[in-house]
Design a protein around this motif. Structure first.
Motif, PDB file in Angstrom:
ATOM      1  N   UNK A  21      51.983  39.006  13.352  1.00 41.50           N
ATOM      2  CA  UNK A  21      51.474  37.729  12.835  1.00 41.50           C
ATOM      3  C   UNK A  21      50.861  37.919  11.447  1.00 41.50           C
ATOM      4  N   UNK A  22      50.120  39.008  11.262  1.00 42.56           N
ATOM      5  CA  UNK A  22      49.532  39.320   9.949  1.00 42.56           C
ATOM      6  C   UNK A  22      50.630  39.492   8.907  1.00 42.56           C
ATOM      7  N   UNK A  23      51.682  40.208   9.266  1.00 46.92           N
ATOM      8  CA  UNK A  23      52.792  40.416   8.335  1.00 46.92           C
ATOM      9  C   UNK A  23      53.459  39.089   7.980  1.00 46.92           C
ATOM     10  N   UNK A  24      53.679  38.250   8.985  1.00 49.54           N
ATOM     11  CA  UNK A  24      54.299  36.936   8.738  1.00 49.54           C
ATOM     12  C   UNK A  24      53.395  36.057   7.863  1.00 49.54           C
ATOM     13  N   UNK A  25      52.090  36.111   8.100  1.00 45.90           N
ATOM     14  CA  UNK A  25      51.151  35.241   7.382  1.00 45.90           C
ATOM     15  C   UNK A  25      50.797  35.760   5.996  1.00 45.90           C
ATOM     16  N   UNK A  26      50.557  37.063   5.861  1.00 49.18           N
ATOM     17  CA  UNK A  26      49.995  37.612   4.629  1.00 49.18           C
ATOM     18  C   UNK A  26      50.785  38.766   4.028  1.00 49.18           C
ATOM     19  N   UNK A  27      51.507  39.504   4.837  1.00 49.72           N
ATOM     20  CA  UNK A  27      52.323  40.602   4.346  1.00 49.72           C
ATOM     21  C   UNK A  27      51.610  41.922   4.182  1.00 49.72           C
ATOM     22  N   UNK A  28      50.339  41.901   3.851  1.00 53.57           N
ATOM     23  CA  UNK A  28      49.571  43.120   3.596  1.00 53.57           C
ATOM     24  C   UNK A  28      48.900  43.026   2.245  1.00 53.57           C
ATOM     25  N   UNK A  29      48.048  43.992   1.949  1.00 51.45           N
ATOM     26  CA  UNK A  29      47.381  44.027   0.650  1.00 51.45           C
ATOM     27  C   UNK A  29      45.894  44.292   0.778  1.00 51.45           C
ATOM     28  N   UNK A  30      45.178  44.006  -0.289  1.00 47.86           N
ATOM     29  CA  UNK A  30      43.744  44.235  -0.365  1.00 47.86           C
ATOM     30  C   UNK A  30      43.010  43.108   0.346  1.00 47.86           C
ATOM     31  N   UNK A  31      42.264  43.493   1.369  1.00 50.39           N
ATOM     32  CA  UNK A  31      41.479  42.528   2.129  1.00 50.39           C
ATOM     33  C   UNK A  31      40.021  42.978   2.055  1.00 50.39           C
ATOM     34  N   UNK A  32      39.226  42.270   1.291  1.00 48.21           N
ATOM     35  CA  UNK A  32      37.808  42.604   1.197  1.00 48.21           C
ATOM     36  C   UNK A  32      37.528  43.991   0.659  1.00 48.21           C
ATOM     37  N   UNK A  33      38.409  44.513  -0.186  1.00 45.70           N
ATOM     38  CA  UNK A  33      38.176  45.809  -0.807  1.00 45.70           C
ATOM     39  C   UNK A  33      38.894  46.975  -0.164  1.00 45.70           C
ATOM     40  N   UNK A  34      39.515  46.760   0.968  1.00 52.31           N
ATOM     41  CA  UNK A  34      40.286  47.813   1.635  1.00 52.31           C
ATOM     42  C   UNK A  34      41.746  47.386   1.726  1.00 52.31           C
ATOM     43  N   UNK A  35      42.634  48.346   1.587  1.00 50.71           N
ATOM     44  CA  UNK A  35      44.064  48.075   1.635  1.00 50.71           C
ATOM     45  C   UNK A  35      44.565  48.154   3.065  1.00 50.71           C
TER      46      UNK A  35
END
Length: 137
Positions: A44-58
């Protein structure tokens, strides 16, 4: 998935740099490449956001420069268990999905030490991991 839904509500777009959603086909290809099944909350995270920097952490997605597929394959060549999928490298520690312990479509998130040993279960699911991280921020 309830924790993931709460985490999604906490996502502050000003504090994130995300790569964007990925398709079901890309998710299926990634799972085939790694010979695992991702937990539902990570998909679900991948479908919604794909990945990346979230609050300073990758948090690794499956596309882009820093991704779960490349990181996991590289570490597997050095002895990482085939059940583990790297989703981050925080404070000199690998953060992994332990797909070998899947239960009802979810698996624990674990820390892995330099000898590729699981040192601690840090969340019962990716959704819980993401929610607790965002809640602490």
């Amino acid at each position: 998935m309830e924790d993931y839904k709460k985490a999604k509500e906490l996502m502050d777009m000003d504090a994130t740099e995300l790569i964007g959603s990925v398709s079901e086909r890309e998710i299926e290809n990634a799972m085939q490449s790694l010979a695992v099944v991702f937990p539902e909350s990570y998909k679900a995270f991948l479908r919604d956001f794909g990945g990346g920097d979230v609050g300073g952490e990758l948090i690794f997605g499956i596309t882009g420069e820093d991704n779960a597929i490349t990181a996991t394959q590289m570490e597997r060549s050095q002895g990482l268990s085939a059940d583990l999928v790297i989703i981050g490298f925080w404070n000199d520690t690998l953060i992994c999905l332990d797909t070998g312990r899947m239960d009802n479509g979810e698996c624990p998130v674990v820390e892995v030490d330099e000898e590729d040993r699981v040192t601690e279960v840090i969340a019962d699911s990716f959704g819980q991991f993401l929610y607790e991280y965002l809640e602490a921020e």
